[in-house]
Design a protein around this motif. Sequence first.
Motif, PDB file in Angstrom:
ATOM      1  N   MET A  81       0.855  -1.164   0.000  1.00  0.00           N
ATOM      2  CA  MET A  81       0.000   0.000   0.000  1.00  0.00           C
ATOM      3  C   MET A  81       0.904   1.230   0.000  1.00  0.00           C
ATOM      4  SD  MET A  81      -3.337   0.584   2.393  1.00  0.00           S
ATOM      5  CE  MET A  81      -2.497   0.761   3.936  1.00  0.00           C
ATOM      6  N   LYS A  82       0.627   2.173  -0.894  1.00  0.00           N
ATOM      7  CA  LYS A  82       1.454   3.370  -1.072  1.00  0.00           C
ATOM      8  C   LYS A  82       0.809   4.596  -0.426  1.00  0.00           C
ATOM      9  CE  LYS A  82       4.321   1.478  -4.151  1.00  0.00           C
ATOM     10  NZ  LYS A  82       5.745   1.544  -4.144  1.00  0.00           N
ATOM     11  N   LEU A  83       1.637   5.576  -0.096  1.00  0.00           N
ATOM     12  CA  LEU A  83       1.165   6.826   0.483  1.00  0.00           C
ATOM     13  C   LEU A  83       0.307   7.604  -0.523  1.00  0.00           C
ATOM     14  CD1 LEU A  83       1.216   8.839   2.827  1.00  0.00           C
ATOM     15  CD2 LEU A  83       3.312   9.781   1.852  1.00  0.00           C
ATOM     16  N   ARG A  84       0.749   7.638  -1.783  1.00  0.00           N
ATOM     17  CA  ARG A  84       0.038   8.339  -2.850  1.00  0.00           C
ATOM     18  C   ARG A  84      -0.214   7.374  -4.000  1.00  0.00           C
ATOM     19  NH1 ARG A  84       4.402  11.420  -1.880  1.00  0.00           N
ATOM     20  NH2 ARG A  84       5.239  10.971  -3.938  1.00  0.00           N
ATOM     21  N   PRO A  85      -1.165   7.687  -4.886  1.00  0.00           N
ATOM     22  CA  PRO A  85      -1.420   6.820  -6.037  1.00  0.00           C
ATOM     23  C   PRO A  85      -0.364   7.026  -7.127  1.00  0.00           C
ATOM     24  CG  PRO A  85      -2.909   8.682  -6.078  1.00  0.00           C
ATOM     25  CD  PRO A  85      -2.123   8.776  -4.799  1.00  0.00           C
ATOM     26  N   ASP A  86       0.858   6.610  -6.801  1.00  0.00           N
ATOM     27  CA  ASP A  86       2.003   6.825  -7.675  1.00  0.00           C
ATOM     28  C   ASP A  86       2.961   5.659  -7.454  1.00  0.00           C
ATOM     29  OD1 ASP A  86       4.518   7.593  -8.655  1.00  0.00           O
ATOM     30  OD2 ASP A  86       4.232   9.679  -8.114  1.00  0.00           O
ATOM     31  N   ALA A  87       3.432   5.043  -8.521  1.00  0.00           N
ATOM     32  CA  ALA A  87       4.322   3.883  -8.399  1.00  0.00           C
ATOM     33  C   ALA A  87       5.595   4.216  -7.628  1.00  0.00           C
ATOM     34  CB  ALA A  87       4.666   3.344  -9.789  1.00  0.00           C
ATOM     35  N   GLY A  88       6.053   5.468  -7.681  1.00  0.00           N
ATOM     36  CA  GLY A  88       7.272   5.870  -6.994  1.00  0.00           C
ATOM     37  C   GLY A  88       7.056   6.317  -5.559  1.00  0.00           C
ATOM     38  N   SER A  89       5.820   6.305  -5.088  1.00  0.00           N
ATOM     39  CA  SER A  89       5.505   6.753  -3.736  1.00  0.00           C
ATOM     40  C   SER A  89       6.003   5.749  -2.704  1.00  0.00           C
ATOM     41  CB  SER A  89       3.988   6.925  -3.596  1.00  0.00           C
ATOM     42  OG  SER A  89       3.656   7.350  -2.301  1.00  0.00           O
ATOM     43  N   GLN A 146       6.017   3.240   0.503  1.00  0.00           N
ATOM     44  CA  GLN A 146       5.086   2.227   0.996  1.00  0.00           C
ATOM     45  C   GLN A 146       4.734   2.536   2.448  1.00  0.00           C
ATOM     46  OE1 GLN A 146       6.263  -1.772   0.162  1.00  0.00           O
ATOM     47  NE2 GLN A 146       4.825  -2.647   1.613  1.00  0.00           N
ATOM     48  N   VAL A 147       3.420   2.496   2.776  1.00  0.00           N
ATOM     49  CA  VAL A 147       2.983   2.775   4.146  1.00  0.00           C
ATOM     50  C   VAL A 147       2.537   1.526   4.890  1.00  0.00           C
ATOM     51  CG1 VAL A 147       2.342   5.174   3.719  1.00  0.00           C
ATOM     52  CG2 VAL A 147       0.651   3.377   3.370  1.00  0.00           C
ATOM     53  N   ALA A 148       2.203   0.467   4.159  1.00  0.00           N
ATOM     54  CA  ALA A 148       1.763  -0.770   4.810  1.00  0.00           C
ATOM     55  C   ALA A 148       1.814  -1.912   3.801  1.00  0.00           C
ATOM     56  CB  ALA A 148       0.351  -0.631   5.359  1.00  0.00           C
ATOM     57  N   GLN A 149       1.817  -3.109   4.348  1.00  0.00           N
ATOM     58  CA  GLN A 149       1.763  -4.327   3.532  1.00  0.00           C
ATOM     59  C   GLN A 149       0.426  -4.999   3.807  1.00  0.00           C
ATOM     60  OE1 GLN A 149       4.106  -5.536   1.370  1.00  0.00           O
ATOM     61  NE2 GLN A 149       2.755  -7.215   0.843  1.00  0.00           N
ATOM     62  N   ILE A 150      -0.326  -5.322   2.774  1.00  0.00           N
ATOM     63  CA  ILE A 150      -1.609  -5.994   2.931  1.00  0.00           C
ATOM     64  C   ILE A 150      -1.390  -7.476   2.671  1.00  0.00           C
ATOM     65  CG2 ILE A 150      -3.971  -6.167   2.100  1.00  0.00           C
ATOM     66  CD1 ILE A 150      -3.686  -3.259   1.143  1.00  0.00           C
ATOM     67  N   SER A 192      -6.744  -1.477  11.095  1.00  0.00           N
ATOM     68  CA  SER A 192      -6.084  -0.652  12.112  1.00  0.00           C
ATOM     69  C   SER A 192      -6.145   0.843  11.786  1.00  0.00           C
ATOM     70  CB  SER A 192      -4.630  -1.094  12.280  1.00  0.00           C
ATOM     71  OG  SER A 192      -3.919  -0.887  11.073  1.00  0.00           O
ATOM     72  N   GLY A 193      -6.771   1.208  10.649  1.00  0.00           N
ATOM     73  CA  GLY A 193      -6.944   2.610  10.295  1.00  0.00           C
ATOM     74  C   GLY A 193      -5.885   3.202   9.391  1.00  0.00           C
ATOM     75  N   VAL A 194      -4.923   2.404   8.935  1.00  0.00           N
ATOM     76  CA  VAL A 194      -3.894   2.901   8.014  1.00  0.00           C
ATOM     77  C   VAL A 194      -4.531   3.086   6.638  1.00  0.00           C
ATOM     78  CG1 VAL A 194      -1.686   2.400   6.905  1.00  0.00           C
ATOM     79  CG2 VAL A 194      -2.065   1.747   9.283  1.00  0.00           C
ATOM     80  N   ARG A 195      -4.327   4.259   6.042  1.00  0.00           N
ATOM     81  CA  ARG A 195      -4.896   4.559   4.722  1.00  0.00           C
ATOM     82  C   ARG A 195      -3.802   4.741   3.702  1.00  0.00           C
ATOM     83  NH1 ARG A 195      -9.383   9.063   6.424  1.00  0.00           N
ATOM     84  NH2 ARG A 195     -10.662   7.656   7.665  1.00  0.00           N
TER      85      ARG A 195
END
Length: 101
Positions: A1-9, A11-15, A37-40
């Motif tokens: 899961m990325k911070l922004r909708p951008d391939a270079g952004s 990663q904020v979490a692993q699903i 857990s509320g991570v977006r």
Amino acid sequence: MKLRPDAGSSQVAQINAREVVATRPGPPGYVQVETASGVRGYAPADAFPAQPRGRQSASAEGGTDVRSLAATNLSRRDNFTESVGNAERLAAAGGGFELAG
């Protein structure tokens, strides 16, 4: 899961497989994802295949799904409320806006 909708952004979490997440339509090719857990963040839309009717999770494809339409309406309402608040704040501060009666 990325911070922004951008391939270079970043990663904020692993699903993990079969992890329950909420999805909303995002920019083309992406869905907005929220973990239990509320991570977006954002993930590629093709990582979330379309769900059969009757499933609890929101469809990654969006469009005609009732939950997608509700999310879109909520977003529009929030944007409108924010715009009205900004106009009122600027009018009170003498920022060049004059409210019509």
